[in-house]
Each structure stands twice: as C-alpha cells, then as structure tokens.
Design a protein around this motif. Structure first.
Motif, PDB file in Angstrom:
ATOM      1  N   UNK A  75     -13.690 -30.644   3.646  1.00 21.09           N
ATOM      2  CA  UNK A  75     -14.362 -29.363   3.479  1.00 21.09           C
ATOM      3  C   UNK A  75     -15.749 -29.431   4.081  1.00 21.09           C
ATOM      4  N   UNK A  76     -16.753 -29.032   3.301  1.00 17.61           N
ATOM      5  CA  UNK A  76     -18.145 -29.078   3.764  1.00 17.61           C
ATOM      6  C   UNK A  76     -18.851 -30.360   3.359  1.00 17.61           C
ATOM      7  N   UNK A  77     -18.142 -31.308   2.777  1.00 16.04           N
ATOM      8  CA  UNK A  77     -18.777 -32.532   2.295  1.00 16.04           C
ATOM      9  C   UNK A  77     -19.091 -33.478   3.450  1.00 16.04           C
ATOM     10  N   UNK A  78     -20.168 -34.245   3.268  1.00 17.82           N
ATOM     11  CA  UNK A  78     -20.548 -35.253   4.260  1.00 17.82           C
ATOM     12  C   UNK A  78     -19.591 -36.441   4.162  1.00 17.82           C
TER      13      UNK A  78
END
Length: 890
Positions: free
Chosen positions: A331-334
């Motif tokens: 998703x948008x996670x690093x």
C-alpha cells in the motif's frame, strides 16, 4: 594419609607408580655404585698416601745421607786445609744433618739414634784429627783421621741400609696401591655393568607393562573410530588402563547409540518432512541465526519468490524477495519500515498470530520460538474461513436480532398474560372474602375453582417463561443475604395448605447454627415450593419432611415423602422439560413436568446441585445442595427503614430481631454498647432499641454518647429494659420506655409511629383498568385514600398538582413508561422523596433490578401472591394507614 587410601591411589595410578619405582631403583643403584667407587677411591687414596709417606721417609733418609756426606766432605776439607770456611760449612752441614736426623726420628727413632751416636763419634774424631793437624801432630792426626774414616764408613753403611729398607717399603706400598687401584677399577666396572643391566631389564619390563596395554588401547581406538567393536582391550579395573578400556567400551556403545539416534532422527526428519509436505499450510523453520532451515512445498506455492533463495538464506532475504516480486501488498507503507516491523515480530514473536492478505486471498501467520532459539512460521490460508466468518457474523447478527425479538416477545407476553390473570386471581380472592362475609357460601367453591385455575395458569405461564429465559441465557441471579430460618418458616406457612390438601403432614427439621445464606431468595423459595408441592402431589395421607442442615460451606435441603416413588428408568428422565415419570402420571396427578426442570436449572445457576433417591412404592428424597456463600457479589435490597437493637441478652436480642425483621425492617444487632454505637455511626438507623443493664458499658452511657453525637442526636431511641425508671430514660433523651417482656405489637406500633405518619393518599399508576380497580379495592379496605392514573403522563400531572404519600407504579405503559416516571420523580426536588413501590408483571433484567433498587422502595411481582406481597411492601416501607381511615373510599 591412611594405608587404605594410599593403596587405592596406587591401584588407580599404576603408570606413575611404575615409572617412579623404576626411577627410584635406578637412582638407588647409582647411589650404591657411587658409594662403592667412593669407598674404593678412599681406600686407594689411603694406600697412595701411605706409599707417598714412605717415599717421603726415603727422601728424608736420602737427605740425611747427603747432609752427612756434605759434613764429611767439609770435615775432610777442614782436616786438609784447616780453613775457617771449611769449618763453617762443616757446622752448617752438621746442623742440616741434625735436622734431617730429627725428621728421621719421627718414623725411625732407633735408627736415627744409632746414626746420631755414630755421627757424633765421627764428628768428635774428625774434630780431634783437625786439632791434631792444627797442632802439627800429623801421626795423631792421621791416626784419628783413619779412625774417623772408619766411623764415617759405618755411618754410610747405616744410611745405605736405611735407604734401602725405606726404598723397599716404598716400592711395596706403591705396588699395593697400584694393585688396589686395578682391583677397584675392575669392581667399579662390574658394578656399573650390573646396574646398567638391571636398569635395562627393569626398563624393558616397565615399558612392556605400559606400552603393551597402550598398543592394545590404540588398536581398540582405531576400531572404535572405524565403527568396529574394540577387540583386544585390557580388562576393566581401577588402574588407568582399566579405566581407559571402560571408557572406550562406553564410547563405542555411545557411538552406537548415537548412530541409532541419528538414524532415528534421520527417519524422524524424513517423517517430519513428509508430514510437513502433507499439511495444507505453508511451513518454514529458521534457526537461531534466522537462516531458513526447512520449508514445504505449500510455502513455495504461497511465496514463489522463496524458491530462488540460496541455501542458508535469512528471513530478511525472504522479505526482500517478497517485496521485490510484489508478493506483499505494501500500500502506502515504506518498504524499509514494513520490513523492520516484520523483523521485530520475527525476533520476538511470543506466539503471535496475525491475519494478512496475500496474492490469492487471506492467510493467518503464526510464529513461535523453538527451545534452541529458532523460529517456526506457519502460513494458513484462511480465505474460506474469512468468508464463512463473514457469513457467521451476519447469521449471528440475525440470531441476536431474533433473540432480541424473542426477549421483547417474552416481556410483552409476560405483561399481557400476567396482567389479566392478576385481576382474575385478585378479584376471586376478594369475591370469596365478600361471599364469606355475606354468608353466601354457595359460590365459594366455584370462586375457589376460578382462583385455582388462575393460579395454575399463572404458574404454568411463569414456568414456561422461566424455562424460556433459562434456555435463552436471559435468566439472571439476584443474590442477597438470606436468613434461612425466617425463609423456611415463610415457606412452611405458605406451603402448609397445599400439603394438607391430600391429608398429608408437613414436618420441618432445622439443623443447628443454620445462620444465613447468600443466594437468590426468589429462586430458592420457588425451588422449595416446587419440591414440596411435587411431594404433596404424589403423596396421599402421608408425611412430607423438609430437613435443612449446614455442611461445611454448603447448605443441604432434603425433601422426603412416602408417596408412590419412582424406578431408575423414571428418575433418568425426571428433570427433562415437559416430562414426567411416565405417561399415566400426568393423567392421574396432573402437571406439566416443568417444575423439576426449573428446579435443576435454578439450582445449577446458583452453583448447587439437585439429586433424587427413590424406589417404587417407597417414596422419594430430593436433595438440594447450595453453597452457603456465593462467589458473586451479594446484591441486597435493604428495607427503607433500619432498626438497631443493642442488648447483651442474646436470646432476647435474637427473638426481638427476628420479630422486627419479620415486619419488613432492616435489623442491625449488637451485644455490647460500644459495638452498637459503631453500628449506629456506620448505618444511621431510623430507630434504636436499647437495653440499659449491660456489662462493661451500660445503656445510660450509650444513650448519652448518642445524644452528644451531632449526626445521631436526632435518632429516636426506645429503651427496652427491666429497669422501671421511665422518667430517667426520658430525661436522658429517649423517646419511649418499655419494660421487658415487651408486647411485640405495641413495639411495632411505636416504631411505625416513629418512622413517620403514612396516613396520606396513594396514587396507583397502571394502564390496565382491572388492575387499578383491584388495587383500589384492596387499598381502600386497608384504609388508604386512592387516586388513579392510566399512564405515566397523567401520573406526573397528578403528582405535580398534589404529591401523594405513596406511588404504586406499573412499568410497561404507553407513552411514558414506569422507568421514565421514576426518572422524573427522582430528578425533581419536590418529588424526590416520594416512596414508590413498583408492581409489575415484566421480567426484569439484573440491570433493571439494580436501577429500581436505587430509585424505588420495593418491587412486587403481579401474580398469585401479588396482593399479599403488595400489602407487605406497603407495610414495610410506609406502614399502615390510621385506623380512622380504614373502610373509607373516595
């Protein structure tokens, strides 16, 4: 050190002792040979010294002979030349000769003396000859010279003989010394050869004793290394070789066991691998260094990127591969933060379980640490489970909605059925009383049948609703502390008419020290009613016994009868709902078969058990066992008015407390004055009954302290004592004085007058007209003025116009229900203190009962005993109306 321990050490360490013994023997031989050579050398040295001494003596004799020759020469020279120098030289030679003769005298004194005498004679003759030549007497001189020559020759012969003797002795000593030296050399060589030979033999023997077993042990070690059993080992023993042999045998056996274990482990590993491959979940095993050690095919199917991982790849490598191939939905996670979080959980999983999406659905990841520090990861596909869980949640929501609908239906049915039945039963009772008062007894049997049918129908409805609530999990316990003796007397009085209906006799036996019990009063009483009514129904002109006794931390209730009894088969289905002992029982004795089922359900809810013993024709015994102290918190509902009794006479205290408690008051009791004062400060009673004559602290001092307390000074105190000094008691602040024995009715009347005047009107709030009419007639008979309200809104309006002394309130009403009416009353300052008694047919939840307990004085259930319960509640909380008002109506 003891000889035994020394011997044990020698036996256990033979190699050092053998080498040490060999060294000691060789050193001893060396010392012996050295001593022998030293002794030989010492002896030979003595011989050499003796030979040297003899040569020295020979030298002394030769020197004396030379000195004599020199003296003889100079004397001869003096006789010829007559020179002074010759004379001087002759004297010097004689001095040296005398010194030599002195030395010679040390080892040959006799010879030295003879030679000395001869030398003296020769000297004298020679000097006389010199003197003759000096005087010119040559003939005399020649004669003396010849004589002197003869004497000199004799001296020379003496010296020659001495020198020869000494030379022979010196040669002999030298020869002895040389021979001794040769013999010593031969002996030394022989001794050394013997020592060397002995040392060689001992060394060979010791080496054979050491090297032989060592070679056998070495060969055995080779056998063990190659996996063969050791063939030629020394026997086991306490020495080094025995211990080595034992160790080698153990080593071989250990290796064999290890090989067997390794084989078994390999087989187990193959089995585990096979089992892991057969499970439907992905499996991976990491060692303590997070290296991937084991994985199954399902794991590779779920994570294809793991198939390309090299041997010994770490968990971090697996995460990197999963990120690189897109198998993880970040998703948008690093990615770095996500990986760090995964690594942290992996390092310390603590049995973590986490649901997460993956390529083809959802999976449950379970991690656990192994004892050696590794990590086991199981990846379970829960896609189907999640789908079913969603379906189950929907179904549960629907079931909860249906259950809520069922609960509302039960509540509505409870109200709709009980309300008309309450009116039927109430009006039947009143009509029976009116018929008996008017003498019209012909209608009484029919009215009693109507009332009995109503009660039966109400009991049936109550049983069905109770059973439904139990099955739905909606039945709640209302625990409180119950005085067993009072409860059992109440049960006895209530059930006595039912027992006597078939001509039976009821016997109640109470054990000693029953005390109280923490339980649900209503359910306990209903259980006892059901058991006793069941016994009365199946017994005709017999005896029914209720025996109650305390057993440790439990209370046992035994209900026995001598009725028809039951068989084992009948008892097996006894507690099933709508089931009786057999089909003919219902037709003969009636009943629905719900009573005993409810008894068991209620008993199990209260943490007890119910059992039965019976035989056909021999009656039955039902045993109900309940814990005396419930683990749940006791929820009690104290009566509104509290009475404190202080009396040191325990018999009088118990009797008075039981009577006052039976009138509906909460009673606190104390056997001494100080405890009574403490109870008063804690519970703030409405009335205090105080004895005067008590040990340690009498009633006067207690009364004085109560009147000095700013909180308790207004509390009315009634002196109950044998002391007749009424004026003194009133002077100390008591409101009344009664002399023992006290008239109970007079005491209760005085307490009722003290807790307040209740001669005011009653407002009955109920949406059912029949119920309102029934309550009106009932209350008017008791002397109360009655107003009515058909709903909550009308009730609030009437209360706003004129506050009544008491409100009897139904809960289930249209528009504004009873709960909302109570909230309005308690929130308004001018109506907050109005006593309210709830009379309802609603099945209350635990939460509703707790709320009503805080806002209402009492809760009365409409039904079979509603009339009596309502009057008792009114009597408990507001007392009775003045006698002047009884019999009036609006």
């Amino acid at each position: 050190m003891s000889p035994t321990s020394t011997l044990r050490r020698i036996t256990a360490n033979r190699i050092p002792w053998r080498i040490g013994s060999l060294t000691a023997i060789l050193l001893g031989a060396l010392v012996v040979s050295t001593l022998v050579v030293a002794l030989e050398f010492t002896a030979n040295q003595g011989r050499i010294a003796e030979a040297t001494q003899r040569f020295h003596r020979l030298q002394i004799a030769a020197e004396a002979e030379r000195n004599f020759g020199a003296m003889r020469y100079w004397l001869t020279e003096l006789a010829v030349s007559l020179l002074t120098l010759s004379e001087t030289k002759a004297h010097e030679a004689r001095d040296r000769l005398e010194s030599s003769l002195e030395n010679l005298g040390s080892f040959a004194p006799e010879t030295a003396g003879q030679i000395g005498s001869a030398v003296d004679g020769y000297w004298d003759t020679s000097i006389a000859a010199v003197d003759a030549y000096t005087d010119g007497n040559r003939i005399i001189g020649n004669t003396l010279g010849a004589q002197a020559r003869q004497q000199g020759a004799a001296v020379n012969e003496a010296f020659t003989a001495l020198v020869n003797d000494l030379a022979r002795e010196a040669d002999a000593a030298n020869a002895v010394s040389a021979e001794a030296s040769r013999a010593a050399k031969t002996r030394a060589v022989l001794v050394c050869l013997a020592i060397v030979g002995l040392g060689a033999l001992l060394t060979v023997r010791v080496l054979r004793q050491i090297l032989g077993p060592l070679r056998r042990i070495n060969a055995a070690m080779s056998d063990v290394q190659e996996g063969r059993p050791p063939q030629d080992l020394p026997p086991d023993g306490p020495d080094e070789f025995g211990r080595l042999a034992h160790t080698l045998r153990d080593l071989y056996e250990t290796q064999q066991a290890r090989r067997q274990l390794e084989a078994a482990a390999a087989e187990q590993r193959r089995t585990v691998v096979t089992a892991i491959e057969t499970i439907p979940d992905g499996f991976s095993l990491y060692d303590a260094n997070d290296r991937l050690m084991l994985r199954n095919q399902r794991f590779l199917e779920m994570f294809p990127a793991a198939a390309n991982l090299p041997e010994g790849a770490g968990y971090g490598d697996f995460l990197d591969a999963a990120i690189a191939t897109g198998e993880v939905d970040l998703g948008d996670r690093d990615p770095g933060a996500w990986k760090a979080g995964r690594m942290k959980i992996h390092a310390d999983p603590a049995g973590s379980r986490k649901e997460m999406p993956y390529a083809s659905g959802w999976m449950m990841v379970t991690r656990r640490k192994t004892p050696d520090g590794g990590t086991v990861c199981v990846y379970s596909d829960i896609t189907e489970l999640r789908r079913r869980q969603t379906e189950l949640e929907v179904a549960r929501a629907e079931a909860e909605a249906a259950n809520e609908s069922k609960s509302r239906f039960l509540a509505s049915m409870s109200h709709e059925l009980r309300t008309p039945l309450n009116a039927i039963i109430g009006y039947s009772e009143m009509l029976i009383e009116d018929s008996e008062d008017e003498g019209n007894t012909a209608m009484v049997p029919d009215l009693e049948k109507i009332m009995a049918s109503g009660r039966h129908l109400l009991a049936l409805i109550n049983d069905i609703l109770d059973l439904s609530k139990v099955e739905a999990g909606k039945m709640e316990l209302h625990l409180e502390r119950i005085d067993l003796t009072a409860l059992l007397r109440e049960v006895e009085a209530t059930v006595a008419p039912l027992v006597a209906r078939n001509g039976n006799r009821l016997q109640v036996t109470l054990g000693p020290d029953l005390g109280d019990i923490e339980s649900d009063r209503t359910k306990l009483r209903q259980n006892l009613f059901n058991l006793l009514s069941n016994a009365a129904k199946f017994t005709d002109h017999g005896q029914i016994e209720l025996e109650v006794r305390r057993e440790d931390e439990a209370v046992r209730f035994d209900v026995r009868d001598d009725g028809i009894g039951m068989s084992e088969e009948q008892m097996a289905r006894l507690f099933q709902p709508f089931s009786q002992a057999e089909s003919s029982t219902a037709s003969t004795y009636g009943g629905t078969g719900l009573g005993l089922s409810i008894v068991r359900s209620f008993t199990e809810m209260m943490g007890g058990e119910v059992t039965v013993r019976s035989a056909p024709g021999k009656g039955a015994c039902f045993t109900l066992t309940l814990p005396a102290r419930s683990e749940a918190a006791v929820v009690g509902r104290d009566a509104h008015f509290k009475v404190l009794i202080i009396d040191d006479d325990t018999a009088a205290l118990s009797s008075l407390a039981e009577f006052v408690r039976g009138e509906g008051y909460t009673v606190f009791a104390s056997c001494d004055g100080q405890t009574g004062v403490d109870l008063a400060r804690t519970h703030h009673p409405d009335v205090i009954l105080l004895d005067v004559i008590m040990p340690e602290r009498d009633g006067w001092s207690v009364l004085r302290e109560l009147k000095q307390d700013p909180v308790l000074c207004e509390t009315p105190v009634i002196l109950v004592t044998v002391v007749a000094d009424r004026d003194m008691g009133l002077a100390f602040g008591a409101v009344d004085h009664m002399i023992k024995p006290v008239d109970p009715e007079r005491l209760i009347d005085r307490i009722q007058r003290l807790v307040g005047d209740r001669a005011r009107e009653v407002l009955v709030v109920d949406d059912d007209p029949a119920t309102r009419a029934l309550f009106r007639r009932l209350l008017v008979r008791e002397g109360w003025a009655v107003r009515e309200a058909s709903d909550g809104a009308r009730a609030l309006a009437l209360i706003a116009e004129h506050a009544p002394g008491l409100v009897i309130l139904d809960l289930m009403m249209p528009n504004i229900d009873g709960f909302e009416v109570l909230r309005h009353l308690r929130s308004a300052s001018d109506s907050a203190d109005i006593p309210v008694i709830v009379a309802t047919s609603k099945d209350l939840t635990r939460r509703e009962i707790d709320w009503l307990g805080a806002h209402a004085r009492d809760v009365v259930r409409k039904g079979a005993d509603g009339r009596g319960d309502l009057l008792a509640a009114i009597h408990r909380h507001v007392g009775g109306a003045p006698a002047t008002q009884k019999g009036t109506d609006e």
